[in-house]
Design a protein around this motif. Structure first.
Motif, PDB file in Angstrom:
ATOM      1  N   GLU A   1      14.595 -13.927 -13.779  1.00  0.00           N
ATOM      2  CA  GLU A   1      15.670 -12.948 -13.746  1.00  0.00           C
ATOM      3  C   GLU A   1      15.190 -11.532 -13.455  1.00  0.00           C
ATOM      4  O   GLU A   1      15.972 -10.580 -13.517  1.00  0.00           O
ATOM      5  CB  GLU A   1      16.450 -13.010 -15.070  1.00  0.00           C
ATOM      6  N   VAL A   2      13.912 -11.387 -13.166  1.00  0.00           N
ATOM      7  CA  VAL A   2      13.330 -10.107 -12.768  1.00  0.00           C
ATOM      8  C   VAL A   2      12.862 -10.254 -11.324  1.00  0.00           C
ATOM      9  O   VAL A   2      12.167 -11.219 -10.990  1.00  0.00           O
ATOM     10  CB  VAL A   2      12.138  -9.729 -13.674  1.00  0.00           C
ATOM     11  N   ARG A   3      13.262  -9.320 -10.482  1.00  0.00           N
ATOM     12  CA  ARG A   3      12.881  -9.429  -9.076  1.00  0.00           C
ATOM     13  C   ARG A   3      11.378  -9.356  -8.910  1.00  0.00           C
ATOM     14  O   ARG A   3      10.722  -8.505  -9.501  1.00  0.00           O
ATOM     15  CB  ARG A   3      13.526  -8.313  -8.254  1.00  0.00           C
ATOM     16  N   GLN A   4      10.852 -10.263  -8.090  1.00  0.00           N
ATOM     17  CA  GLN A   4       9.423 -10.329  -7.826  1.00  0.00           C
ATOM     18  C   GLN A   4       9.144  -9.945  -6.373  1.00  0.00           C
ATOM     19  O   GLN A   4      10.061  -9.897  -5.552  1.00  0.00           O
ATOM     20  CB  GLN A   4       8.904 -11.735  -8.123  1.00  0.00           C
ATOM     21  N   PRO A   5       7.893  -9.670  -6.027  1.00  0.00           N
ATOM     22  CA  PRO A   5       7.572  -9.260  -4.657  1.00  0.00           C
ATOM     23  C   PRO A   5       7.955 -10.320  -3.632  1.00  0.00           C
ATOM     24  O   PRO A   5       7.795 -11.522  -3.871  1.00  0.00           O
ATOM     25  CB  PRO A   5       6.051  -9.069  -4.693  1.00  0.00           C
ATOM     26  N   SER A   6       8.461  -9.885  -2.513  1.00  0.00           N
ATOM     27  CA  SER A   6       8.768 -10.805  -1.421  1.00  0.00           C
ATOM     28  C   SER A   6       7.508 -11.055  -0.607  1.00  0.00           C
ATOM     29  O   SER A   6       6.667 -10.170  -0.450  1.00  0.00           O
ATOM     30  CB  SER A   6       9.872 -10.235  -0.528  1.00  0.00           C
ATOM     31  N   VAL A   7       7.369 -12.274  -0.112  1.00  0.00           N
ATOM     32  CA  VAL A   7       6.213 -12.651   0.701  1.00  0.00           C
ATOM     33  C   VAL A   7       6.701 -13.436   1.904  1.00  0.00           C
ATOM     34  O   VAL A   7       7.851 -13.877   1.966  1.00  0.00           O
ATOM     35  CB  VAL A   7       5.209 -13.503  -0.107  1.00  0.00           C
ATOM     36  N   GLU A   8       5.820 -13.628   2.868  1.00  0.00           N
ATOM     37  CA  GLU A   8       6.180 -14.411   4.040  1.00  0.00           C
ATOM     38  C   GLU A   8       6.417 -15.863   3.634  1.00  0.00           C
ATOM     39  O   GLU A   8       5.825 -16.358   2.669  1.00  0.00           O
ATOM     40  CB  GLU A   8       5.082 -14.317   5.099  1.00  0.00           C
ATOM     41  N   PRO A   9       7.301 -16.581   4.363  1.00  0.00           N
ATOM     42  CA  PRO A   9       7.663 -17.957   3.978  1.00  0.00           C
ATOM     43  C   PRO A   9       6.459 -18.873   3.803  1.00  0.00           C
ATOM     44  O   PRO A   9       6.437 -19.715   2.900  1.00  0.00           O
ATOM     45  CB  PRO A   9       8.547 -18.414   5.142  1.00  0.00           C
ATOM     46  N   GLY A  10       5.432 -18.725   4.651  1.00  0.00           N
ATOM     47  CA  GLY A  10       4.287 -19.607   4.559  1.00  0.00           C
ATOM     48  C   GLY A  10       3.502 -19.472   3.270  1.00  0.00           C
ATOM     49  O   GLY A  10       2.757 -20.368   2.888  1.00  0.00           O
TER      50      GLY A  10
END
Length: 238
Positions: A121-130
């Motif tokens: 429920e806490v936003r985490q860093p976005s990463v590339e799909p791979g």
């Protein structure tokens, strides 16, 4: 909270593990306080711990790796709880093992709200799909996927392809427990189990039968499968 680079002596040889632990504790505190990763930077974490930012990079390459490492123990605890419930229900067959897992998931979430909030429920860093398949949450999805695969191998037809069924079940469980959290509901364990069982009933046939146990692949199935890095592992052995 010490100023960056001040108030702390240089770590002696062999104290790297201690610094790493302090960094991970700081990440958990900041995520809990801020509610997302938006303000979380290597510099902010270093300031919280009282070291120079380059010291953080000795242990973590970027923010995603840092956050995932900080949360890994929580995903491990949930996965271990689900695995223990699964094994305890082994005598009941594959469907009962799956039910035991989803019950354990819901109870862990309700009994460990602080952990669950940080995990989901806490936003985490976005990463590339791979790279997404390396997220420690895979420990949880892997257990659900293995249980669904065992059901199919036991002749219980799935209403969705394996990876899509896993994602649907996992999302549904999260919806159940998030409702409990956001509305401050005090639902009994029996009712939670019933809600989770409803998801299982939608995805897995009540009795084993003849014919194909997996429906045809869908576009969603293929997209999810591409992010599952451990998909080649033997699920039936878990």
């Amino acid at each position: 909270m010490a100023e960056e680079g001040a108030g702390r002596r240089r770590s002696r040889r062999g104290q790297g593990d201690r610094l790493r632990a302090e960094v991970l504790e700081a990440v958990n505190r900041l995520l809990d306080e801020w509610g997302s990763d938006e303000k979380l930077t290597m510099r902010a974490v270093a300031k919280e711990v009282g070291v120079a930012a380059p010291s953080i990079y000795l242990h973590f390459t970027d923010k995603a790796e840092l956050v995932w490492a900080a949360l890994t123990d929580k995903y491990e605890q949930l996965a271990a709880t689900m695995r223990a419930a699964d094994l305890a229900a082994a005598a009941g067959g594959p469907r009962e093992r799956l039910r035991a897992q989803v019950h354990a998931y819901c109870r862990f979430a309700v009994q460990n709200r602080g952990h669950y909030r940080l995990m989901y429920e806490v936003r985490q860093p976005s990463v590339e799909p791979g790279r997404l398949g390396l997220h420690p949450a895979r420990l949880v999805s892997r257990g659900l996927r293995a249980a669904l695969a065992r059901c199919a191998e036991g002749g219980y037809r799935l209403s969705l392809p394996l990876h899509q069924a896993t994602q649907t079940l996992w999302t549904g469980l999260h919806g159940i427990v998030s409702m409990q959290h956001s509305l401050a509901m005090d639902t009994s364990p029996e009712v939670l189990d019933g809600l989770a069982d409803g998801l299982v009933d939608l995805l897995v046939a009540a009795e084993p039968g003849d014919g194909p146990v997996y429906p045809p692949d869908t576009l969603v199935e293929k997209l999810i499968a591409e992010t599952v890095i451990d998909s080649g592992e033997s699920l039936g052995d878990r």
